[in-house]
Design a protein around this motif. Structure first.
Motif, short mmCIF file in Angstrom:
data_model
loop_
_atom_site.label_atom_id
_atom_site.label_comp_id
_atom_site.label_asym_id
_atom_site.label_seq_id
_atom_site.Cartn_x
_atom_site.Cartn_y
_atom_site.Cartn_z
N LYS A 178 -7.08 0.66 10.17
CA LYS A 178 -5.77 0.37 9.58
C LYS A 178 -5.92 0.06 8.09
CE LYS A 178 -3.63 -1.30 13.84
NZ LYS A 178 -3.07 -2.47 14.56
N TYR A 179 -6.99 -0.61 7.72
CA TYR A 179 -7.22 -0.89 6.31
C TYR A 179 -7.38 0.41 5.51
CZ TYR A 179 -7.97 -5.92 7.11
OH TYR A 179 -7.82 -7.25 7.41
N LEU A 180 -8.09 1.37 6.09
CA LEU A 180 -8.27 2.65 5.41
C LEU A 180 -6.93 3.34 5.19
CD1 LEU A 180 -11.44 4.37 6.91
CD2 LEU A 180 -11.08 3.67 4.54
N PHE A 181 -6.10 3.35 6.22
CA PHE A 181 -4.79 3.99 6.11
C PHE A 181 -3.92 3.28 5.08
CE2 PHE A 181 -5.28 5.24 10.85
CZ PHE A 181 -6.17 6.23 10.49
N PHE A 182 -3.99 1.94 5.07
CA PHE A 182 -3.23 1.16 4.11
C PHE A 182 -3.70 1.45 2.68
CE2 PHE A 182 -2.96 -2.70 1.48
CZ PHE A 182 -1.60 -2.94 1.51
N MET A 183 -5.02 1.50 2.49
CA MET A 183 -5.57 1.74 1.15
C MET A 183 -5.22 3.12 0.62
SD MET A 183 -9.28 -0.21 1.04
CE MET A 183 -9.94 0.32 2.61
N ALA A 184 -4.96 4.05 1.52
CA ALA A 184 -4.56 5.40 1.10
C ALA A 184 -3.17 5.41 0.48
CB ALA A 184 -4.59 6.35 2.30
N CYS A 185 -2.39 4.34 0.71
CA CYS A 185 -0.99 4.31 0.28
C CYS A 185 -0.75 3.39 -0.92
CB CYS A 185 -0.09 3.89 1.44
SG CYS A 185 -0.20 5.02 2.84
N ILE A 186 -1.85 2.86 -1.50
CA ILE A 186 -1.74 2.06 -2.72
C ILE A 186 -2.74 2.60 -3.73
CG2 ILE A 186 -0.93 0.00 -1.52
CD1 ILE A 186 -3.75 -1.12 -1.63
N ASP A 187 -2.77 2.04 -4.91
CA ASP A 187 -3.70 2.50 -5.95
C ASP A 187 -5.13 2.30 -5.47
OD1 ASP A 187 -3.66 3.51 -8.79
OD2 ASP A 187 -5.04 1.84 -9.00
N ARG A 188 -6.02 3.21 -5.84
CA ARG A 188 -7.37 3.18 -5.29
C ARG A 188 -8.30 2.20 -5.98
NH1 ARG A 188 -11.31 5.90 -7.96
NH2 ARG A 188 -10.73 6.96 -9.88
N LYS A 189 -7.90 1.68 -7.14
CA LYS A 189 -8.72 0.74 -7.91
C LYS A 189 -8.25 -0.69 -7.70
CE LYS A 189 -11.58 3.25 -10.61
NZ LYS A 189 -13.01 2.99 -10.76
N ASP A 190 -9.20 -1.62 -7.66
CA ASP A 190 -8.89 -3.05 -7.61
C ASP A 190 -7.97 -3.38 -6.44
OD1 ASP A 190 -9.15 -5.65 -8.55
OD2 ASP A 190 -7.36 -5.52 -9.80
N MET A 226 -1.41 -6.74 -9.20
CA MET A 226 -0.70 -6.17 -8.05
C MET A 226 0.27 -5.06 -8.45
SD MET A 226 0.15 -9.12 -5.28
CE MET A 226 -1.15 -9.94 -4.37
N LEU A 227 0.71 -5.07 -9.70
CA LEU A 227 1.74 -4.13 -10.14
C LEU A 227 1.33 -2.66 -9.97
CD1 LEU A 227 4.60 -4.08 -11.27
CD2 LEU A 227 3.62 -4.13 -13.58
N PRO A 228 0.10 -2.25 -10.31
CA PRO A 228 -0.26 -0.85 -10.08
C PRO A 228 -0.12 -0.42 -8.62
CG PRO A 228 -1.87 -1.89 -11.53
CD PRO A 228 -0.98 -2.98 -11.01
N HIS A 229 -0.43 -1.33 -7.69
CA HIS A 229 -0.29 -1.01 -6.27
C HIS A 229 1.18 -0.88 -5.87
CE1 HIS A 229 -4.55 -1.59 -5.80
NE2 HIS A 229 -4.48 -2.82 -6.25
N ALA A 230 2.00 -1.79 -6.40
CA ALA A 230 3.43 -1.72 -6.10
C ALA A 230 4.04 -0.45 -6.66
CB ALA A 230 4.14 -2.95 -6.67
N LYS A 231 3.68 -0.11 -7.90
CA LYS A 231 4.20 1.11 -8.52
C LYS A 231 3.78 2.34 -7.72
CE LYS A 231 4.42 -0.22 -13.43
NZ LYS A 231 3.84 0.07 -14.76
N TYR A 232 2.53 2.37 -7.30
CA TYR A 232 2.03 3.53 -6.55
C TYR A 232 2.80 3.68 -5.23
CZ TYR A 232 -1.24 6.95 -4.66
OH TYR A 232 -1.79 8.11 -4.15
N ALA A 233 2.90 2.58 -4.48
CA ALA A 233 3.57 2.65 -3.17
C ALA A 233 5.04 3.02 -3.33
CB ALA A 233 3.43 1.31 -2.45
N LEU A 234 5.71 2.44 -4.32
CA LEU A 234 7.13 2.76 -4.52
C LEU A 234 7.34 4.19 -4.97
CD1 LEU A 234 8.37 -0.52 -6.27
CD2 LEU A 234 8.97 0.28 -3.97
#
Length: 917
Positions: free
Chosen positions: A527-539, A624-632
């Motif tokens: 599940k972590y792998l699938f989650f990480m695929a949907c956010i930014d890959r760095k940090d 956290m913002l790069p991850h939020a931007k990527y997912a959105l």
């Protein structure tokens, strides 16, 4: 360095001393629990809710007994979300303990019921000897460094200190009594000090080496994942090195590069004529970084007088961390001053001929315009600005971008092509744990063909084979089955198991084999792998990975790491995932039809943990913002659930707080068009009000006024005239009148807001102070100086007491008071405030933040009015350059500053010279 203190009202405060003299302080040594008070908890005044607050009270009590106003605790005195600060802190920790007046050791596993005095040793000695504190690696420096160390039971009962307990401490730790009593590195050899960590434990195996850095008086970047033995080798090499060598990775003897590449690198980079630059170019997974790494170690072996530095060039934050390590290693004056521009001092130092020969490796330079976490492209900095200019300095880049390679290195480019068969075969055999038999040689060739001789795919395949203890034929058979599209009916995780892959992508093939096995070994890891695929890959922050307990999360991460799918960064509490692995995971999820579901999961998780825009959360939201931007950005446009809406609201708020007005406005405009909440829902009204704020910050006063009038009337009808949201909207509307020079309209609203807030909230409430500051500004523009100054001084002093000297609101009030002084010609008083505001904003917000640029403009004006023309021109030129990039050439602030600079240049020299723009 930040220190804690309690005020007379028992409120906890953090004081940042920066380059000021640090007063005497106490320091806590302890082991972390599961509910510690963190930096953001203190900044946001939510610290009493945590179990760790008990330790803060304990430390404060002991410090007070020792007549110490200040104390330091690692959990909450370091902003661990700020990676540059974290890196500096880790390397400064030993000195901070050494310089402490008193060190208090809190032992939760030693209990003494005695109420007063020092408890008899017989009551606690057995549990003291067995305390876990003595088994940990990082507590070693906390025992040795300070001159005064006192030990306390879980009840806060004093057990004794280093002096009274020296025999017992020697018996428990086996450390020399001389080291315990008055430590000096000159009294012990390197090998003696290295042995002090024997028998101690750390969560990460490499930390047993890293915990000795301060004791050995060396600095070395951490490289989690290299293993204990390689960390020891690097440490010994660092101790014995004749020239500075900062490489965050251990030598990879398993990687094989073509000798022709090494020959080209040596021939080009070490020409003795001018600064030479070279780039290694190639797609992801072709071994660019590994080739550069091997070249770095080869250069170190062949040229012992060459300083070698590795720089993470993927972002401004990565570069700053790397340059901080270089400045600290070279002991460049000012390296530990928060106000120092590390980029400039390192660049200037290495540009000097007496700095000697050096090699700089800029890794992951995929874009020669760098961005900080959370910053837009307009806030980017050119990579060329970070490079020294010296014929003794050689620079090597690794990049996937052809245009970037040409701009950075001209024609000096090594382009990595498909790996030759013999080199690929040798690499695979080196990575495999077992020796390849003669009968399997043919299997090796077939497997390498399927892997397209791609280094990353070879490493992943070998890791899987080693982990599962397979024969090559069995692995190849499993690999070939990946094109069978039917899901496994006998798997408990069938709905999440990936069975398809792109046959043209060998990384996808090897990844999916590993992923299927990971799902079997640990569904949570899958599940972590699938989650990480949907956010930014760095940090990828560990806080984003939801788990029933920290132990289960750690087990799942270890499972993923065993297949070499992530890079661990324990010091940063984060993970990275390779670009090809990330892309392959996304494509696989898409083919299975579950990408949208996991994107939704990512958005909901981010919405829960994403912080609000309070001052203490700035570093956290920037990461956290790069991850939020990527997912959105990858979420379906027609998806209108509450999780996505909440995350969009939060992102818009922090973008506005961080000075990214254009991005904030774009997001807020989307939110105001949505009908999921209704036009009169408080959140909808708030987003409309925030959109008006972005218009204000872009000087679009009429647009802002129209929205504020609209929302004010709705707020009054829905919430009432005295509701905080109504008052805030009224204050904002007054600000639009103020900026249109409609003073009487502004004053009428401001007085109404201020009086209501005083009645409802009190004189010292932050909102009341804001309204007082607004009214002061209106008085100022009507030349009512005494009334304005009285309000400004009251606001500033109250904010200093309540929020601290470096809080954004305090800085704003200092700026307001300075402006009042300027209107009265009191330039010296204004200058003192302007200098402090600009320096603090540069440190806290960065050079490119709009608030920093405003303070630069203000100080330049003050200097010019004092007749200090040269300093004023230099600062205003820098300000105009940055404004052009950050605000654009049509922004009123840029136009105003440019106009001022032009007139100054004409006045001073009679010629307008704007070639710098």
């Amino acid at each position: 360095m930040r220190l804690l203190r309690f005020d007379q009202a028992s409120m906890l405060h953090l004081t940042d001393f920066g380059d000021k003299t640090v007063p005497p302080y106490g320091i806590l040594s302890h082991r972390w629990g599961n509910s510690e008070v963190l930096f953001e908890d203190v900044a946001n005044k939510s610290y009493k809710e945590k179990d760790g607050y008990r330790k803060i009270e304990f430390c404060a009590k002991q410090a007070t007994k020792d007549q110490l106003q200040y104390f330091w605790i690692d959990t909450c005195c370091i902003d661990k979300w700020n990676l540059e600060e974290l890196s500096k802190s880790i390397n400064s920790m030993f000195l901070w303990y050494k310089n402490a007046t008193k060190c208090y050791v809190f032992l939760p596993d030693v209990s003494v019921p005695t109420a007063t005095g020092i408890a008899p040793q017989a009551m606690w000695e057995e549990s003291f000897r067995k305390s876990a504190w003595f088994t940990r690696g990082w507590t070693l420096q906390e025992l040795i460094g300070p001159s005064s160390v006192e030990f306390f039971s879980s009840e806060g009962q004093l057990l004794g200190d280093k002096k009274s307990l020296k025999k017992l401490l020697h018996a428990v730790t086996r450390l020399p009594v001389k080291a315990l009593q008055k430590y000096s590195s000159d009294d012990f050899t390197i090998s003696e000090r290295m042995k002090w960590a024997d028998g101690r434990e750390t969560t990460e195996e490499e930390d047993i080496v890293y915990c000795l850095l301060g004791i050995l008086d060396v600095s070395m970047p951490a490289s989690y994942g290299e293993g204990r033995e390689k960390a020891w080798i690097r440490l010994k090499a660092e101790v014995n090195s004749s020239a500075p060598f900062i490489i965050p990775f251990a030598r990879n003897d398993k990687f094989i590069g073509q000798e022709s590449h090494f020959a080209d690198l040596e021939a080009t980079l070490f020409r003795d004529k001018q600064t030479t630059r070279m780039a290694i170019l190639g797609p992801g997974g072709t071994g660019k970084s590994q080739l550069a790494l091997k070249f770095a170690y080869r250069t170190k072996r062949r040229n012992k007088n060459c300083s070698i530095f590795w720089i993470n060039a993927s972002s401004i934050d990565g570069i700053h961390q790397s340059y901080a390590s270089i400045a600290r290693k070279l002991n460049i004056p000012g390296w530990n001053d928060e106000k120092t521009d590390l980029k400039q001092i390192v660049k200037l130092y290495l540009s000097k001929e007496d700095a000697g020969q050096s090699l700089l490796i800029f890794d992951n330079a995929d874009d020669d315009h760098l961005m900080s976490a959370g910053l837009s492209k307009t806030g980017a900095a050119a990579l060329i600005d970070y490079q020294p200019q010296s014929k003794l300095c050689s620079i090597l880049f690794t990049t996937t971008n052809v245009d970037t390679a040409k701009r950075l290195a001209s024609r000096n480019i090594i382009e990595l092509q498909k790996m030759a068969s013999d080199i690929a075969r040798s690499m695979l055999e080196r990575y495999l744990d077992i020796e390849v038999s003669i009968t399997e040689k043919f299997e090796v060739e077939l497997l390498l063909q399927e892997l397209s001789h791609l280094p990353l795919a070879i490493v992943q395949a070998a890791t899987y084979i080693n982990t599962r203890n397979l024969r090559l034929h069995d692995y190849r058979t499993q690999l070939s089955k990946q094109d069978q599209r039917a899901p496994k009916s006998n798997s408990a995780s069938t709905k999440d198991t990936i069975q398809e892959y792109d046959t043209q992508n060998p990384v996808a093939a090897t990844l999916l084999l590993s992923t299927d096995q990971i799902l079997c070994d640990s569904p949570l890891a899958g599940k972590y792998l699938f989650f990480m695929a949907c956010i930014d890959r760095k940090d990828i922050l560990l806080e984003l990975l939801d788990a029933p307990s920290p132990f289960e999360r750690e087990d799942a991460i270890k499972t993923i790491n065993s297949y070499k799918l992530v890079t661990r960064r324990p010091a940063d509490s984060a993970l990275d995932i390779h670009q090809l692995v990330h892309s392959a995971l996304r494509e696989s999820l898409r083919k299975r039809g579950i990408l949208e579901k996991w994107t939704q999961t990512a958005v909901k998780r981010l919405a829960r943990v994403f912080p609000d825009d309070k001052h203490g959360n700035r570093s956290k939201w920037r990461r956290m913002l790069p991850h939020a931007k990527y997912a959105l950005s990858h979420s379906p446009r027609d998806q209108e659930d509450m999780g996505k809406l909440r995350l969009e609201f939060k992102c818009a708020d922090v973008l506005l707080s961080d000075g990214q007005y254009k991005e904030s406005a774009e997001l807020l405009m989307q939110l105001t068009r949505k009908r999921i909440l209704g036009s009169e829902h408080p959140d909808t009204l708030t987003s409309t009000g925030n959109l008006a704020l972005t218009y204000m910050n872009q000087s679009r006063w009429k647009d802002a006024e129209k929205l504020f009038v609209q929302t004010m009337e709705t707020f009054k009808r829905v919430l009432g005239n005295e509701h905080p949201s109504t008052l805030t909207n009224m204050a904002n509307l007054a600000a639009t009148y103020w900026n249109q020079r409609r003073w009487k309209l502004a004053e009428r609203l401001e007085v109404q807001v201020m009086e209501t807030r005083k009645t409802k909230l009190g004189d010292s409430h932050p909102d009341t102070l804001t309204s007082m500051a607004n009214l002061a500004a209106t008085y100022k523009n009507q030349d009512r100086w005494e009334e304005s100054e009285a309000l400004d001084e009251q606001v500033m002093e109250t904010r200093k007491k309540k929020l601290g000297d470096s809080h954004p609101d305090t800085l704003t009030s200092m700026n307001n008071l300075s402006d009042t002084y300027k209107h009265q010609g009191r330039w010296k008083e204004a200058e003192v405030l302007d200098v402090q505001v600009m320096a603090t904003r540069r440190t806290k917000l960065g050079d490119s933040h709009p608030s920093t640029l405003t303070s630069m403009n203000n100080l330049a004006v003050t200097w010019m009015c004092q007749g200090r023309d040269a300093k004023a021109l230099e600062l205003m030129e820098e300000c105009v350059r940055l404004m052009r990039h950050v605000l654009g050439t049509t922004h009123p602030h840029y136009i105003s500053s440019l106009g001022a600079l032009t007139s100054w240049q004409i006045e001073i020299s009679g010629v307008s010279s704007l070639t710098f723009i």
